[in-house]
Design an enzyme around this catalytic site. Sequence first.
Site, mmCIF file in Angstrom:
data_model
loop_
_atom_site.group_PDB
_atom_site.id
_atom_site.type_symbol
_atom_site.label_atom_id
_atom_site.label_comp_id
_atom_site.label_asym_id
_atom_site.label_seq_id
_atom_site.Cartn_x
_atom_site.Cartn_y
_atom_site.Cartn_z
ATOM 1 N N GLU A 276 1.065 -1.130 -0.227
ATOM 2 C CA GLU A 276 -0.008 -0.095 -0.034
ATOM 3 C C GLU A 276 0.895 1.114 -0.069
ATOM 4 O O GLU A 276 1.758 1.187 0.854
ATOM 5 C CB GLU A 276 -1.016 0.058 1.242
ATOM 6 C CG GLU A 276 -1.928 -1.013 1.478
ATOM 7 C CD GLU A 276 -2.560 -1.137 2.690
ATOM 8 O OE1 GLU A 276 -3.613 -0.213 2.794
ATOM 9 O OE2 GLU A 276 -2.418 -1.913 3.388
ATOM 10 N N ARG A 496 4.950 -14.042 9.734
ATOM 11 C CA ARG A 496 5.587 -12.607 9.852
ATOM 12 C C ARG A 496 7.019 -12.505 10.209
ATOM 13 O O ARG A 496 7.336 -13.327 11.214
ATOM 14 C CB ARG A 496 4.647 -11.713 10.786
ATOM 15 C CG ARG A 496 3.466 -11.287 9.837
ATOM 16 C CD ARG A 496 2.602 -10.320 10.881
ATOM 17 N NE ARG A 496 3.213 -9.074 11.147
ATOM 18 C CZ ARG A 496 2.853 -7.881 11.172
ATOM 19 N NH1 ARG A 496 1.534 -7.657 10.911
ATOM 20 N NH2 ARG A 496 3.689 -6.994 11.101
ATOM 21 N N LYS A 506 2.680 0.051 10.416
ATOM 22 C CA LYS A 506 2.760 1.244 9.728
ATOM 23 C C LYS A 506 2.191 2.488 10.577
ATOM 24 O O LYS A 506 2.552 3.549 10.450
ATOM 25 C CB LYS A 506 1.894 1.086 8.376
ATOM 26 C CG LYS A 506 2.715 0.465 7.286
ATOM 27 C CD LYS A 506 2.613 1.181 6.090
ATOM 28 C CE LYS A 506 3.424 0.456 5.018
ATOM 29 N NZ LYS A 506 2.568 0.442 3.622
#
Length: 790
Positions: A276, A496, A506
């Site tokens: 993103e 992860r 983020k």
Amino acid sequence: MGTGGDGDKAPALPLEAILALGIDQRTAENALANRKVTANLAAVIAEAGISGCDKSVGNLLYTVATKYPNNALVHRPVLISYVVSTKIKNPAQLDAALSFLTNVGPDSLDLEKFEEACGVGVVVSIEEIKSTVTEVLKENMEAIKEQRYHINVGNLCGQVRKRHPWGDAKAVKEEIDTRLAEILGPKTEADNIKPVKKKKEKPAKVEEKQVVAAAPPSEEELNPYSIFPQPEENFKVHTEIFFSNGNIWRAHNTKEILDKHLKATGGKVMTRFPPEPNGYLHIGHAKAMFVDFGLAKERNGHCYLRFDDTNPEAEKKEYIDHIQEIVHWMGWEPYKVTYTSDYFQALYEHAVELVRKGLAYVDHQTAEEIKEYREKKMNSPWRDRPIEESLKLFEDMRRGLIAEGAATLRMKQDMQNDNKNMSDLIAYRIKFTPHPHAGDKWCIYPSYDYAHCMVDSLENITHSLCTLEFDIRRPSYYWLLVALGLYQPYVWEYSRLNISNTVMSKRKLNRLVTEKWVDGWDDPRLLTLAGLRRRGVSSTAINSFIRGMGITRSDNSLIRVDRLEYHIREELNKTAPRTMVVLHPLKVVITNLEEGKVLDLDGKMWPDRDDSPTYKVPFSKIVYIEKTDFRVKDSKDYYGLAPNKTIMLRYAFPIKCTEVIYGENEKDIVEVRAEYDPSKSSPKLKVLHWVAEPAPGVEPLKVEVRLFEKLFLSENPGELEDWLGDLNPRSKEVIKDAYAVPSLATTVVGDKFQFERLGYFAVDTDSTPEKLVFNRTVTLRDSSGKAGPK
């Protein structure tokens, strides 16, 4: 669903229904404890159309329920009919049938070949079994007479079965037992004694110390991408989508859909890295790149760089430019750069199709109401509105006739589902915000849950790879593709990358930057890729660290930052030339060196190499050493200089302290005086780094040095409520007036060095022609002692 999501209903299955098949009590109870087995068994019983049967048939049906290949579900009723009619009547035939159907998959079934493959209609008479047993026993007679009743009967049965695979296994065993009794007669006492297994002889002990060979690396260690299937294998069931009413969708590609996909891609592996554009990438994204780009490269395929730009309010061109640049810096080359917004028209058209199918509706609930209804598993009051009404309202949304927040388009999934990601997820919302890439054409924007899987399909992605927190979204991912009859990528989730003493959310990173807790997205204390690069870390070291972690589905355990530092240190040790810098200078006057004299000595860039290039190190009357390298009181364990003590200056001469000059008090040491030994005749001495005046009265090259420590005090600050309160107040130390050897004056941004005895350093972007700035990348060794080669 005929487009790759076979829908079955799994009614409640009582224990008695399983027992009626002749299944034993314990197996039946275990089956009921497993939701998947229960659903499959209920479907098998329903397809068989029976309420009870012989035990032999029941056991075969149970095997069908537990082992049937998901890619060939369309043919399961055929197999069940063969079992119920006893055309397939033993496990050997059933195993052959399952193997045959696995290879056929969803393609049309050739019954003649099927029956031939699993021995339908083949009758093996008792006479044939007896004849073959006679042949096998004759071939093994020598071993039979030697081993008598200790002979491996199972092996003998296997030899018979090879010649008569569809023969009655029980009849074969009984015939062999009978014939052995005839050949050997009654069992003797020796026949009843259980043979003692021979122990392996231990080799004689060797006094010499033996080197233990390391275990050979596994295939996955040699090639972490070996776990992924080939594109042509993408016909199996991806996942089973369980609905609260008992329905099951088994998502898979039909032969027609898969063939079309393979034709479009040429059978190549197609992956995507879909960040993103709402912030800078961090080291967790480096793992995603390693997986996505790495798999495509290893299989000679292609990887898209796709910007997931569905939220126009959070996206900036700065982030898009950074991501493209940092992907290249990490060593990866995208096949194409695309944007989710490139597909807005196609996504909109599919949304209309979804509404027309009765699988989406326009909703007017507020965010709070949606949350409440989801928690209570209640349907929206607008869920069952007429299709035509939703179509008109969705068109009004597109045209900007409905206020922002007054309506959403929701997928009609399953509000009563235990998985909240099936609770009628939002597909579109209204935002009167121009899009950075698509401009002002749209005022409705698709959600991640709607767009992500759809664009994966539209781009013919073969492997949709993501982190484990998306595992619970699998049902909704495939629900949408099945509902629209679209090609379904192979989805696989990996763990992860969580690293200690930092945050990688983020949201948290954005807060650190915007509230100025750090000096921008590329602050060297952050584990953003820009921050790591500025600190002096190479993409090679990052990728080496990632490869060492592996691509696994193991738990998201916390990786100590020391392991990353190990890989950084290993690379810099091989690539960073050595030089000398003094951080906190203490003046040393060499009293027996004549005034004005400067000796040009040679320092080695690679001290361990005989052929090492050199750099010039001036030695003059004024020398500087570290303040911590001098003490007034010496001790046995002290490394540095002290009154009347001799040490060696690196690449130069031994010096002996002869006098100490104090300032206002004894703690304020202004100057040390010493004599040097030009003959270098002193015995082996402790060695100190140093910097001298390059010419009489000329100050050494002055540089700024920044020392960095862990940004947070706790290993896992993200779990703390007051995580900002855990920031390390000593995470950054700036030394404005360090002294360096003259050869460093020509360095440029990005150059890396080992400052002897101090660590590895890189030239920072804040450097100017007037003053160089160095960042410490990593210390010379791991102070914790816990980092390892992985």
